[in-house]
Design a protein around this motif. Structure first.
Motif, PDB file in Angstrom:
ATOM      1  N   PRO A 237      -1.934   6.813  19.595  1.00 12.75           N
ATOM      2  CA  PRO A 237      -1.228   7.839  18.811  1.00 12.75           C
ATOM      3  C   PRO A 237      -2.127   8.529  17.793  1.00 12.75           C
ATOM      4  N   GLU A 238      -3.031   7.786  17.174  1.00  9.25           N
ATOM      5  CA  GLU A 238      -3.949   8.380  16.206  1.00  9.25           C
ATOM      6  C   GLU A 238      -4.933   9.329  16.883  1.00  9.25           C
ATOM      7  N   LEU A 239      -5.407   8.947  18.068  1.00  6.49           N
ATOM      8  CA  LEU A 239      -6.308   9.826  18.816  1.00  6.49           C
ATOM      9  C   LEU A 239      -5.575  11.080  19.273  1.00  6.49           C
ATOM     10  N   MET A 240      -4.338  10.919  19.733  1.00  7.38           N
ATOM     11  CA  MET A 240      -3.539  12.079  20.129  1.00  7.38           C
ATOM     12  C   MET A 240      -3.360  13.036  18.954  1.00  7.38           C
ATOM     13  N   ALA A 241      -3.060  12.467  17.792  1.00  6.22           N
ATOM     14  CA  ALA A 241      -2.836  13.304  16.615  1.00  6.22           C
ATOM     15  C   ALA A 241      -4.092  14.059  16.212  1.00  6.22           C
ATOM     16  N   ALA A 242      -5.256  13.512  16.535  1.00  3.22           N
ATOM     17  CA  ALA A 242      -6.518  14.132  16.143  1.00  3.22           C
ATOM     18  C   ALA A 242      -6.968  15.228  17.100  1.00  3.22           C
TER      19      ALA A 242
END
Length: 345
Positions: A237-242
């Motif tokens: 999720p953090e990578l997607m958000a970035a």
């Protein structure tokens, strides 16, 4: 309702990740479950943290007689009404239901076009795509015992992974892709496309046998400095958000669960029209589709999204709406509960 689930999957993988999500979702919904898994410390701990105590077995080869014996013991002590096995190995290790004291309905969940010789003991088969269900029908499995049950993904929004920790300039565009580094995933095609996408950085989260070949190809094409190969990650999720764009370049992809993950995180998607993504995406509405193994076409679609913020926003919004219509945890968990009740009656 008592349900026993059996998973003998690999250390990493889409089916394995969904198994954990589903088991936990069903537990939160109040289902009485027992869970048997292949020995995996990390997976077992995630399940324990969620309030489940898995039974860990070896699921070895043909000479592994202990695993079926231990499964039979769990069947006799837990006495499930339904057993759901996941993929070939777990299903093949199920013991005979004779003597008659082992009285349950056996269903197996397939995430691909598997050889049905492993499923002769089953009463029902579950496909996670409609195309897999069509395949089961063509293989002469009775239509009334074929069931389509989709995956769901978590929609937790997290703060974006810091660009500086990924060694990506703040103002550069970031492309994300996920999956096992295997020929089916066609990351080589995406790397070839990157050579025609100036200034953007590609983040590949995954591991597998193609890593060395992919690194060599990137070096040969002069794009290695713009690629970050992260290995397996637990911060999707953090990578997607970035990222600015998610790309699924697969040659062979029965479902395309990663597309649903991107939609859940409000990210625009470009994908090849392999079976799974093509069934999910309406081209030009909730994603862009390009031909399989066509690096120039893939580059053109990527550039189109990265250069048009309005298009990127529209694709992301439509993808999120598609996710909310069909692939939320609440919807899919209820479908599984209804399925268990239906086949147990």
């Amino acid at each position: 309702m008592r349900v026993l689930q059996v998973m003998a999957g690999a250390e990493f993988g889409g089916a394995e990740a969904f198994f954990v999500r589903l088991v936990i979702g069903l537990h939160k919904a109040g289902l009485d479950q027992r869970v048997i898994i292949r020995k995996n410390e990390q997976r077992a701990q995630v399940l324990r943290d969620a309030g489940l105590e898995p039974v860990e077995l070896s699921f070895g080869g043909l000479l592994d007689l202990k695993t079926p014996m231990m499964i039979k013991r769990e069947l006799r002590t837990f006495r499930p009404q339904v057993v759901l096995t996941w993929m070939n190995r777990a299903t093949s290790k199920m013991p005979s239901r004779r003597p008659s004291d082992l009285n349950y309905v056996l269903a197996a969940r397939l995430g691909g076009y598997y050889n049905l010789k492993y499923y002769k003991k089953c009463d029902h088969l579950v496909g996670n795509t409609e195309d897999i269900c069509d395949y089961l029908g063509k293989e002469n499995w009775p239509q009334e015992r074929i069931h389509y049950l989709p995956n769901f993904v978590a929609a937790d929004h997290r703060p974006p992974a810091p660009r500086n920790k990924l060694h990506i300039p703040e103002r550069s565009k970031m492309i994300l892709t996920l999956g096992r580094l295997h020929a089916n995933k066609a990351f080589d095609t995406l790397i070839r496309a990157l050579a025609h996408v100036p200034d953007a950085y590609l983040v590949i989260a995954g591991e597998g046998p193609e890593r060395e070949a992919l690194e060599s190809l990137a070096q040969e094409l002069g794009v290695r400095p713009r690629i970050r190969m992260l290995g397996w990650r637990d911060d999707v999720p953090e990578l997607m958000a970035a990222c600015d764009l998610f790309v699924c370049p697969s040659r062979h992809e029965p479902l395309g669960n990663v597309v649903i993950e991107a939609w859940a995180q409000d990210r625009p998607v470009v994908a090849t029209d392999s079976v799974g993504p093509a069934a999910l995406i309406k081209d030009g509405v909730d994603g862009l589709l390009t031909p399989v193994d066509d690096a120039p076409a893939l580059a053109k679609a990527i550039n189109r999204v990265l250069k048009d913020d309005v298009l990127a926003g529209d694709l992301a919004q439509a993808g999120r709406q598609h996710y909310e219509r069909k692939f939320t945890e609440q919807m899919v968990v209820q479908r599984y509960l209804d399925f268990f009740q239906e086949i147990a009656d």
